[in-house]
Design an enzyme around this catalytic site. Structure first.
Site, PDB file in Angstrom:
ATOM      1  N   LYS A   1      -3.134   8.387   2.757  1.00  0.00           N
ATOM      2  CA  LYS A   1      -4.374   8.217   3.526  1.00  0.00           C
ATOM      3  C   LYS A   1      -4.229   8.784   4.946  1.00  0.00           C
ATOM      4  O   LYS A   1      -5.190   9.296   5.506  1.00  0.00           O
ATOM      5  CB  LYS A   1      -4.785   6.736   3.586  1.00  0.00           C
ATOM      6  CG  LYS A   1      -5.252   6.162   2.242  1.00  0.00           C
ATOM      7  CD  LYS A   1      -6.488   6.853   1.701  1.00  0.00           C
ATOM      8  CE  LYS A   1      -7.113   6.112   0.535  1.00  0.00           C
ATOM      9  NZ  LYS A   1      -8.140   6.898  -0.180  1.00  0.00           N
TER      10      LYS A   1
ATOM     11  N   TYR B   1       0.864  -1.199   0.000  1.00  0.00           N
ATOM     12  CA  TYR B   1       0.000   0.000   0.000  1.00  0.00           C
ATOM     13  C   TYR B   1       0.896   1.242   0.000  1.00  0.00           C
ATOM     14  O   TYR B   1       0.570   2.261  -0.593  1.00  0.00           O
ATOM     15  CB  TYR B   1      -0.932  -0.029   1.213  1.00  0.00           C
ATOM     16  CG  TYR B   1      -2.203   0.769   1.008  1.00  0.00           C
ATOM     17  CD1 TYR B   1      -3.067   0.499  -0.048  1.00  0.00           C
ATOM     18  CD2 TYR B   1      -2.535   1.809   1.867  1.00  0.00           C
ATOM     19  CE1 TYR B   1      -4.220   1.236  -0.233  1.00  0.00           C
ATOM     20  CE2 TYR B   1      -3.695   2.538   1.697  1.00  0.00           C
ATOM     21  CZ  TYR B   1      -4.530   2.244   0.644  1.00  0.00           C
ATOM     22  OH  TYR B   1      -5.673   2.981   0.468  1.00  0.00           O
TER      23      TYR B   1
HETATM   24  O1  0WD Z   1     -10.673  -1.793  -1.242  1.00  0.00           O
HETATM   25  C1  0WD Z   1     -11.022  -0.736  -1.711  1.00  0.00           C
HETATM   26  N1  0WD Z   1     -11.458  -0.658  -2.954  1.00  0.00           N
HETATM   27  C2  0WD Z   1     -10.958   0.494  -0.873  1.00  0.00           C
HETATM   28  C3  0WD Z   1     -11.000   1.737  -1.431  1.00  0.00           C
HETATM   29  C4  0WD Z   1     -10.804   0.321   0.604  1.00  0.00           C
HETATM   30  C5  0WD Z   1     -10.773   1.556   1.332  1.00  0.00           C
HETATM   31  C6  0WD Z   1     -10.802   2.766   0.727  1.00  0.00           C
HETATM   32  N2  0WD Z   1     -10.904   2.847  -0.641  1.00  0.00           N
HETATM   33  C7  0WD Z   1     -10.924   4.179  -1.246  1.00  0.00           C
HETATM   34  C8  0WD Z   1      -9.920   4.426  -2.346  1.00  0.00           C
HETATM   35  O2  0WD Z   1      -8.626   4.651  -1.844  1.00  0.00           O
HETATM   36  C9  0WD Z   1     -10.511   5.693  -2.962  1.00  0.00           C
HETATM   37  O3  0WD Z   1     -10.212   6.818  -2.165  1.00  0.00           O
HETATM   38  O4  0WD Z   1     -12.164   4.416  -1.851  1.00  0.00           O
HETATM   39  C10 0WD Z   1     -12.009   5.418  -2.848  1.00  0.00           C
HETATM   40  C11 0WD Z   1     -12.655   4.934  -4.128  1.00  0.00           C
HETATM   41  O5  0WD Z   1     -11.921   3.861  -4.667  1.00  0.00           O
HETATM   42  P1  0WD Z   1     -12.569   2.618  -5.439  1.00  0.00           P
HETATM   43  O6  0WD Z   1     -14.013   2.806  -5.594  1.00  0.00           O
HETATM   44  O7  0WD Z   1     -12.046   1.421  -4.781  1.00  0.00           O
HETATM   45  O8  0WD Z   1     -11.834   2.658  -6.847  1.00  0.00           O
HETATM   46  P2  0WD Z   1     -12.190   3.246  -8.300  1.00  0.00           P
HETATM   47  O9  0WD Z   1     -13.495   2.728  -8.754  1.00  0.00           O
HETATM   48  O10 0WD Z   1     -11.000   2.974  -9.150  1.00  0.00           O
HETATM   49  O11 0WD Z   1     -12.312   4.798  -8.030  1.00  0.00           O
HETATM   50  C12 0WD Z   1     -11.228   5.649  -7.784  1.00  0.00           C
HETATM   51  C13 0WD Z   1     -11.276   6.707  -8.840  1.00  0.00           C
HETATM   52  C14 0WD Z   1     -10.381   6.599 -10.079  1.00  0.00           C
HETATM   53  O12 0WD Z   1     -10.401   5.473 -10.713  1.00  0.00           O
HETATM   54  P3  0WD Z   1      -9.072   4.975 -11.553  1.00  0.00           P
HETATM   55  O13 0WD Z   1      -9.031   3.558 -11.127  1.00  0.00           O
HETATM   56  O14 0WD Z   1      -9.410   5.237 -12.954  1.00  0.00           O
HETATM   57  O15 0WD Z   1      -7.802   5.697 -11.122  1.00  0.00           O
HETATM   58  O16 0WD Z   1     -10.729   7.934  -8.472  1.00  0.00           O
HETATM   59  C15 0WD Z   1     -10.848   8.745  -9.629  1.00  0.00           C
HETATM   60  C16 0WD Z   1     -10.889   7.827 -10.817  1.00  0.00           C
HETATM   61  O17 0WD Z   1     -12.167   7.766 -11.344  1.00  0.00           O
HETATM   62  N3  0WD Z   1      -9.738   9.625  -9.882  1.00  0.00           N
HETATM   63  C17 0WD Z   1      -9.923  10.898 -10.212  1.00  0.00           C
HETATM   64  N4  0WD Z   1     -11.043  11.640 -10.330  1.00  0.00           N
HETATM   65  C18 0WD Z   1     -10.890  12.912 -10.702  1.00  0.00           C
HETATM   66  N5  0WD Z   1      -9.700  13.478 -10.950  1.00  0.00           N
HETATM   67  C19 0WD Z   1      -8.633  11.402 -10.452  1.00  0.00           C
HETATM   68  C20 0WD Z   1      -8.553  12.759 -10.832  1.00  0.00           C
HETATM   69  N6  0WD Z   1      -7.381  13.349 -11.091  1.00  0.00           N
HETATM   70  N7  0WD Z   1      -7.721  10.420 -10.266  1.00  0.00           N
HETATM   71  C21 0WD Z   1      -8.411   9.320  -9.919  1.00  0.00           C
END
Ligand code: 0WD
Length: 283
Positions: A190, A183
């Site tokens: 975080k 991580y």
């Molecule tokens: O296990 C997990 N999935 C966990 C996620 C456990 C605990 C926390 N999280 C957190 C993540 O760290 C994040 O903060 O939840 C949040 C959402 O993550 P997610 O739903 O797991 O992942 P995803 O569907 O990929 O959404 C994150 C998105 C990015 O997706 P990608 O994979 O394309 O990088 O954040 C967005 C993007 O859509 N993102 C941005 N949006 C606007 N501007 C940017 C940006 N510059 N960069 C990334």
């Protein structure tokens, strides 16, 4: 399991007790009618942001949902506009001009805003995979800009629209507190995010704007694919957590609805765990 009721009295609703399927029906009563929310971070249907958006929509909120860029537009846009009460917008949070123009549009469309959901994180894959000692300056900056500073920038842009108070929330992970192999720089980001939640809560408290974080257990999403050994993390979570299972994205969305609603008006600056209790364990 059957329930019985006295004659003439309304029959109590049967409650099914199961160790696998949580009881969810009672949450439906939370209403977001007349409330406006903006949700950041929908990449696809597996995104945590998408589950939260669906939950807020079911509760009656009017929604603006954003996706990052043209690359994600195809999938995200069609999904978003198919959701009751939702409009789709593009916003890359590294660009001040895009944040400014989004909030100008939200002011026109909504007048005021009640809820902001920040569900965004990014760190370069090389920096997450590398030994933490070898974290690059560029990777460190990028992870903090996208995953942490964006919350501050969005909160600042939302404040003038939250003139009746409001609720801002972000998504974090236990890797902020304890070392999770692979991580790495994201764990450090975080930690900064959780500290930013506390400082923002202090800054915005006098305006009755609350700021909280949800610390979710591991969930299979696009972002999760970037974490090496993610399957082992899922397994360790299910083995060690008091609830003896992984969390469902809907359980995270329920906590988000609670934080958005009038049921949590006394809570700010907190990190709330939706991890089956994993964080309380000492082994
Ligand atoms: O296990 C997990 N999935 C966990 C996620 C456990 C605990 C926390 N999280 C957190 C993540 O760290 C994040 O903060 O939840 C949040 C959402 O993550 P997610 O739903 O797991 O992942 P995803 O569907 O990929 O959404 C994150 C998105 C990015 O997706 P990608 O994979 O394309 O990088 O954040 C967005 C993007 O859509 N993102 C941005 N949006 C606007 N501007 C940017 C940006 N510059 N960069 C990334």
């Amino acid at each position: 399991m059957k329930t019985s009721s006295a004659p003439g009295k309304p029959r109590a609703k049967a409650i099914l007790i199961s160790f696998e399927v949580p009881i969810r029906e009672e949450f439906i009563m939370i209403s977001m009618q007349g409330r406006n929310a903006v949700v950041f971070g929908v990449a696809n249907k597996r995104s945590i942001a998408w589950a939260i958006a669906q939950r807020l929509s079911e509760a009656g909120a009017k929604l603006a949902i954003t996706y990052q860029n043209e690359r994600l537009k195809q999938e995200a846009h069609d999904m978003i506009v198919g959701l009751q009460g939702a409009e789709a917008f593009q916003c890359d949070v590294t660009k001040d001009s895009e944040i400014e123009s989004l909030f100008a549009t939200l002011k026109e469309r909504f007048g005021h805003l009640d809820t902001l959901v920040h569900s965004i994180a990014y760190a370069p894959a090389e920096d997450m995979k590398a030994d933490f000692l070898n974290t690059s300056r560029e990777g460190f900056k990028m992870a903090h800009d996208i995953s942490v500073y964006s919350l501050i920038a969005l909160a600042r842009a939302a404040t003038p629209l939250m003139n009746n108070g409001g609720s801002i929330m972000t998504l974090t992970y236990f890797g902020a507190e304890k070392v999770m192999p692979s991580y790495n720089v994201m764990g450090v980001a975080k930690a900064a995010l959780e500290a930013s939640v506390r400082y923002l809560a202090h800054s915005l408290g006098p305006k009755q704007i609350r700021v909280n974080a949800i610390s979710a257990g591991p969930i299979k999403t696009l972002a999760a694919r970037g974490v090496a050994g993610f399957t082992e993390m899922l397994k360790a979570q299910a083995d060690r957590a008091p609830l003896k299972r992984n969390v469902d994205v809907k359980e995270v969305a329920d906590a988000a609805l609670f934080l958005a609603s009038g049921l949590s008006t006394g809570i700010t600056g907190e990190t709330i765990y939706v991890d089956g209790g994993y964080n309380i364990m000492g082994y």
